[in-house]
Design a protein around this motif. Sequence first.
Motif, PDB file in Angstrom:
ATOM      1  N   GLN A 181       0.810  -1.218   0.000  1.00 45.54           N
ATOM      2  CA  GLN A 181       0.000   0.000   0.000  1.00 45.54           C
ATOM      3  C   GLN A 181       0.842   1.265   0.000  1.00 45.54           C
ATOM      4  O   GLN A 181       0.388   2.325  -0.430  1.00 45.54           O
ATOM      5  CB  GLN A 181      -0.924   0.019   1.223  1.00 45.54           C
ATOM      6  CG  GLN A 181      -2.132  -0.877   1.097  1.00 45.54           C
ATOM      7  CD  GLN A 181      -3.148  -0.601   2.195  1.00 45.54           C
ATOM      8  OE1 GLN A 181      -2.983   0.307   3.001  1.00 45.54           O
ATOM      9  NE2 GLN A 181      -4.205  -1.399   2.219  1.00 45.54           N
ATOM     10  N   ASN A 182       2.064   1.165   0.520  1.00 43.38           N
ATOM     11  CA  ASN A 182       2.902   2.354   0.647  1.00 43.38           C
ATOM     12  C   ASN A 182       4.018   2.412  -0.392  1.00 43.38           C
ATOM     13  O   ASN A 182       4.988   3.149  -0.221  1.00 43.38           O
ATOM     14  CB  ASN A 182       3.484   2.420   2.060  1.00 43.38           C
ATOM     15  CG  ASN A 182       2.398   2.557   3.109  1.00 43.38           C
ATOM     16  OD1 ASN A 182       1.785   3.602   3.251  1.00 43.38           O
ATOM     17  ND2 ASN A 182       2.144   1.476   3.834  1.00 43.38           N
ATOM     18  N   GLY A 183       3.892   1.609  -1.431  1.00 47.14           N
ATOM     19  CA  GLY A 183       4.831   1.690  -2.534  1.00 47.14           C
ATOM     20  C   GLY A 183       6.087   0.871  -2.373  1.00 47.14           C
ATOM     21  O   GLY A 183       7.025   1.018  -3.168  1.00 47.14           O
ATOM     22  N   GLY A 184       6.148   0.013  -1.376  1.00 45.96           N
ATOM     23  CA  GLY A 184       7.324  -0.824  -1.181  1.00 45.96           C
ATOM     24  C   GLY A 184       7.300  -2.061  -2.065  1.00 45.96           C
ATOM     25  O   GLY A 184       6.527  -2.154  -3.026  1.00 45.96           O
ATOM     26  N   ALA A 185       8.144  -3.019  -1.723  1.00 48.29           N
ATOM     27  CA  ALA A 185       8.256  -4.233  -2.531  1.00 48.29           C
ATOM     28  C   ALA A 185       6.952  -5.025  -2.477  1.00 48.29           C
ATOM     29  O   ALA A 185       6.330  -5.146  -1.424  1.00 48.29           O
ATOM     30  CB  ALA A 185       9.409  -5.087  -2.022  1.00 48.29           C
ATOM     31  N   PRO A 186       6.524  -5.596  -3.614  1.00 47.77           N
ATOM     32  CA  PRO A 186       5.277  -6.365  -3.628  1.00 47.77           C
ATOM     33  C   PRO A 186       5.485  -7.784  -3.115  1.00 47.77           C
ATOM     34  O   PRO A 186       6.611  -8.254  -2.971  1.00 47.77           O
ATOM     35  CB  PRO A 186       4.899  -6.373  -5.108  1.00 47.77           C
ATOM     36  CG  PRO A 186       6.232  -6.358  -5.805  1.00 47.77           C
ATOM     37  CD  PRO A 186       7.124  -5.490  -4.956  1.00 47.77           C
ATOM     38  N   LEU A 187       4.353  -8.448  -2.858  1.00 47.24           N
ATOM     39  CA  LEU A 187       4.358  -9.887  -2.594  1.00 47.24           C
ATOM     40  C   LEU A 187       4.074 -10.595  -3.920  1.00 47.24           C
ATOM     41  O   LEU A 187       3.019 -10.382  -4.538  1.00 47.24           O
ATOM     42  CB  LEU A 187       3.279 -10.258  -1.577  1.00 47.24           C
ATOM     43  CG  LEU A 187       3.583 -10.016  -0.106  1.00 47.24           C
ATOM     44  CD1 LEU A 187       2.328 -10.199   0.733  1.00 47.24           C
ATOM     45  CD2 LEU A 187       4.676 -10.972   0.383  1.00 47.24           C
ATOM     46  N   LYS A 188       5.009 -11.427  -4.344  1.00 46.07           N
ATOM     47  CA  LYS A 188       4.838 -12.135  -5.607  1.00 46.07           C
ATOM     48  C   LYS A 188       4.156 -13.469  -5.349  1.00 46.07           C
ATOM     49  O   LYS A 188       4.551 -14.224  -4.458  1.00 46.07           O
ATOM     50  CB  LYS A 188       6.191 -12.348  -6.272  1.00 46.07           C
ATOM     51  CG  LYS A 188       6.860 -11.031  -6.675  1.00 46.07           C
ATOM     52  CD  LYS A 188       8.195 -11.268  -7.361  1.00 46.07           C
ATOM     53  CE  LYS A 188       8.833  -9.941  -7.783  1.00 46.07           C
ATOM     54  NZ  LYS A 188      10.158 -10.167  -8.433  1.00 46.07           N
ATOM     55  N   LEU A 189       3.127 -13.762  -6.148  1.00 50.12           N
ATOM     56  CA  LEU A 189       2.342 -14.974  -5.961  1.00 50.12           C
ATOM     57  C   LEU A 189       2.964 -16.138  -6.717  1.00 50.12           C
ATOM     58  O   LEU A 189       3.341 -16.005  -7.896  1.00 50.12           O
ATOM     59  CB  LEU A 189       0.907 -14.769  -6.444  1.00 50.12           C
ATOM     60  CG  LEU A 189      -0.072 -14.105  -5.467  1.00 50.12           C
ATOM     61  CD1 LEU A 189       0.400 -12.744  -4.993  1.00 50.12           C
ATOM     62  CD2 LEU A 189      -1.458 -14.025  -6.095  1.00 50.12           C
ATOM     63  N   GLY A 190       3.093 -17.289  -6.023  1.00 50.92           N
ATOM     64  CA  GLY A 190       3.562 -18.493  -6.673  1.00 50.92           C
ATOM     65  C   GLY A 190       2.399 -19.318  -7.194  1.00 50.92           C
ATOM     66  O   GLY A 190       1.221 -18.962  -7.047  1.00 50.92           O
ATOM     67  N   ASP A 191       2.732 -20.457  -7.836  1.00 48.52           N
ATOM     68  CA  ASP A 191       1.685 -21.354  -8.321  1.00 48.52           C
ATOM     69  C   ASP A 191       0.830 -21.810  -7.142  1.00 48.52           C
ATOM     70  O   ASP A 191       1.336 -22.063  -6.041  1.00 48.52           O
ATOM     71  CB  ASP A 191       2.307 -22.574  -9.005  1.00 48.52           C
ATOM     72  CG  ASP A 191       3.025 -22.198 -10.298  1.00 48.52           C
ATOM     73  OD1 ASP A 191       2.701 -21.129 -10.851  1.00 48.52           O
ATOM     74  OD2 ASP A 191       3.912 -22.966 -10.724  1.00 48.52           O
ATOM     75  N   GLY A 192      -0.462 -21.931  -7.373  1.00 46.45           N
ATOM     76  CA  GLY A 192      -1.370 -22.362  -6.310  1.00 46.45           C
ATOM     77  C   GLY A 192      -1.835 -21.240  -5.428  1.00 46.45           C
ATOM     78  O   GLY A 192      -2.508 -21.480  -4.418  1.00 46.45           O
ATOM     79  N   ALA A 193      -1.479 -19.991  -5.771  1.00 45.88           N
ATOM     80  CA  ALA A 193      -1.919 -18.810  -5.022  1.00 45.88           C
ATOM     81  C   ALA A 193      -2.697 -17.902  -5.952  1.00 45.88           C
ATOM     82  O   ALA A 193      -2.334 -17.726  -7.119  1.00 45.88           O
ATOM     83  CB  ALA A 193      -0.719 -18.063  -4.446  1.00 45.88           C
ATOM     84  N   ALA A 194      -3.776 -17.332  -5.436  1.00 46.77           N
ATOM     85  CA  ALA A 194      -4.594 -16.452  -6.255  1.00 46.77           C
ATOM     86  C   ALA A 194      -5.305 -15.445  -5.357  1.00 46.77           C
ATOM     87  O   ALA A 194      -5.482 -15.667  -4.164  1.00 46.77           O
ATOM     88  CB  ALA A 194      -5.616 -17.258  -7.050  1.00 46.77           C
ATOM     89  N   ILE A 195      -5.700 -14.335  -5.965  1.00 52.48           N
ATOM     90  CA  ILE A 195      -6.479 -13.327  -5.253  1.00 52.48           C
ATOM     91  C   ILE A 195      -7.961 -13.621  -5.478  1.00 52.48           C
ATOM     92  O   ILE A 195      -8.412 -13.751  -6.623  1.00 52.48           O
ATOM     93  CB  ILE A 195      -6.154 -11.908  -5.738  1.00 52.48           C
ATOM     94  CG1 ILE A 195      -4.695 -11.574  -5.455  1.00 52.48           C
ATOM     95  CG2 ILE A 195      -7.078 -10.891  -5.051  1.00 52.48           C
ATOM     96  CD1 ILE A 195      -4.324 -11.537  -3.983  1.00 52.48           C
ATOM     97  N   TYR A 196      -8.688 -13.724  -4.371  1.00 51.03           N
ATOM     98  CA  TYR A 196     -10.139 -13.937  -4.451  1.00 51.03           C
ATOM     99  C   TYR A 196     -10.850 -12.612  -4.254  1.00 51.03           C
ATOM    100  O   TYR A 196     -10.571 -11.874  -3.306  1.00 51.03           O
ATOM    101  CB  TYR A 196     -10.605 -14.921  -3.373  1.00 51.03           C
ATOM    102  CG  TYR A 196     -12.120 -14.977  -3.249  1.00 51.03           C
ATOM    103  CD1 TYR A 196     -12.869 -15.758  -4.121  1.00 51.03           C
ATOM    104  CD2 TYR A 196     -12.783 -14.220  -2.278  1.00 51.03           C
ATOM    105  CE1 TYR A 196     -14.252 -15.796  -4.029  1.00 51.03           C
ATOM    106  CE2 TYR A 196     -14.166 -14.253  -2.180  1.00 51.03           C
ATOM    107  CZ  TYR A 196     -14.906 -15.042  -3.059  1.00 51.03           C
ATOM    108  OH  TYR A 196     -16.268 -15.069  -2.968  1.00 51.03           O
TER     109      TYR A 196
END
Length: 698
Positions: free
Chosen positions: A476-491
């Motif tokens: 939210q504050n412009g820092g490093a993102p969380l990268k999603l691996g296989d088997g992860a998704a945004i609901y």
Amino acid sequence: MAAVVAATSGVAHAADNLPPKQPLVEDLTTETKACATGEDRAYVGAPPTLRAALYDPEEDNQPAEANMVKGEFEAWWTDADGVEQRLTYTTNATLSGARQLWRMPQDSIPANTVVSWHVRADDGTEKSPWSSEGAGSVCEFVYDDVSPERATITSPEYPEDVLWVDGVGVYGHFTMDSPSDDVVAYTYNFIGGPYATVQPKQPGGSVTVPFLPLRSGPDRLTVRAIDRSGRSSGESTYRFYVQSGRAPVAHWRLDDAAGATSAGAEKGTAARAGSGVSFGGPAPRGTDLASTAHLDGSSHGYLTPDAPAVADPRKTFAVSAWVRPARTDRTMTVAGQDAGRSAAFTLGLRQEGTTPLWSFAIGDARVSGGAPETGEWAHLLGVYDAETGHAKLYVNGHEVGTEAEAAPAATTGAFQIGRVRHGEAYRDRWRGDLGDVRVHDRVVVPAEASQLARHRPGLLGHWSLETAPAGASPDQNGGAPLKLGDGAAIYRSPDSSCLPELDPDCPVIPSPLVGDGHLTLDGRTGYAATDGPVVDTSDSFTVGVVVRLADAEPDRPMTVLSQGGEHTDAFKVRYQPSKHAWQLVMPQRDEQGAAETVVAQVAAADGGEGRGHRLAVVYDDATDQIRLHIDGGSITAATADFPNGWPSTGPLQIGRARTGDGWGEYLHGDVDEVQAYAGALSADEINGLGWGTDPCLC
């Protein structure tokens, strides 16, 4: 005496009756007050109950149930006309040794008159001597039917109803007095305490009590006067208004520009710096200091205003500073004040055998505690309370050691930073960094000690997990993102034009955990991670998360948060189904199979329903404690000692942990609101985690 033979159940008893024993004065009471006469007589607030223990001799050779006695009480007094009046009362017979009672009649006992009484025992055949005969004594009491007048209250430091008066950490002295000359005690309480009872030196006298305000704002003293009969006056109330604790009498931030030759004073006199002092050094994180002073430990490494900072060491004072020692293997002084050829007090680091301890000394008294660490910042505060005569030491806002009774010297000399007077010279010189040296002429109370030592936590990352463009959920504050691996998704719940509560054919669509979306993990390969470490696990940190497990009865441990080193995780938070508990696991070294510190909080698995749990990991390097919170700081946290946090080099992982040489403990469930901070959040701040916003870091 006639002999009587009685047959009961075939057993014959010879009964030679002896008279009952004379009642003993120590077995007589007026209400609960001992039998006494003269100045020691009892005073009662109502016609009293008289009590006596009466005995029939065991030598009567009767069965125990046959040793029955009754009491004959007699009371007398002289009435207003000079005529003696008497009352008598005989009790029912009871077993020998039992208490006999006479509840004196309400309308027959005159007020403010000395009433005498005695008692004797009667076994039906013989009577004992009166309790007043021979070596015995009568008992006396006075029935007082008038309550004392209300107490008056005065205080020179905190006059009534005056806005606002100095202040937190400054004692007030409150005098309680009643016009009644028979007052023997005062009960009193301030808002929030203390609650106490005090007695004047003589009946009708006044009493003065000290009170140390611990907070600013309106306060109230409530008093009742108690007379010798136990009657209470009406309530007296005294309102006063306490302002915030006054500023230091001397204050050097020591954040002067590099190359400066003296330290400017926020209050007091500028401090001359020796050539072994250099400005512009590092400052403790999360404080108002931008820089500090470094002292090299040589004879030139000192600062002094060449004047006292504590005007009279025999009066209350406090001295504090931020300190970072460059070594801990020798005794070193942070601050002190000359007293002739010695020091009135010293604050610093003391080597006791092979153990370094923080120390505050006044004269021959010393308080020691805490665990200094080379290169680590600590806040020290020494307090001398002249009202109690005791010295206290706070380290990082927490009282340590055992407060000591001190006798300060009357002599005053120059205040010293970084050295202590010894004979004709100085010694125990500080090597390391110092900042924000303060001297107060009052008590610095515990809440202020905590605030002075506070590192304000800093937000490192807040991932709301509502979107993941290109497979990365942004900070939210412009820092490093969380990268999603296989088997992860945004609901995200899809738009629907129908309402299930109105339309039975409308499908029920689950809502995200928090906000508009959350991360869902499949339990096999699903995870999210940063590219590098987020929190410094060797220093204070806080990480929060909202999590909901997909299974009500998981068949294996599952990790929601971890951050790793080279060989193992520096910490991980997992659900352990065999314990039905969330666990925080902290390996003590970055080694395979290293010993672990495990703290646990019990909570049922969700089974894909409900709002999940708000978990928070808090490591406080100042206290060497690690805590796991569930559902806010108001819930008692599981806590463990963790004195040696080590720095991790791996990224922050969501939904998996290191297992052996690879990854495992994949989470099957939903995750939301990952927040990370440098510093240990307070319980109130933890309550603010997991709601979609950042808590106020006040």
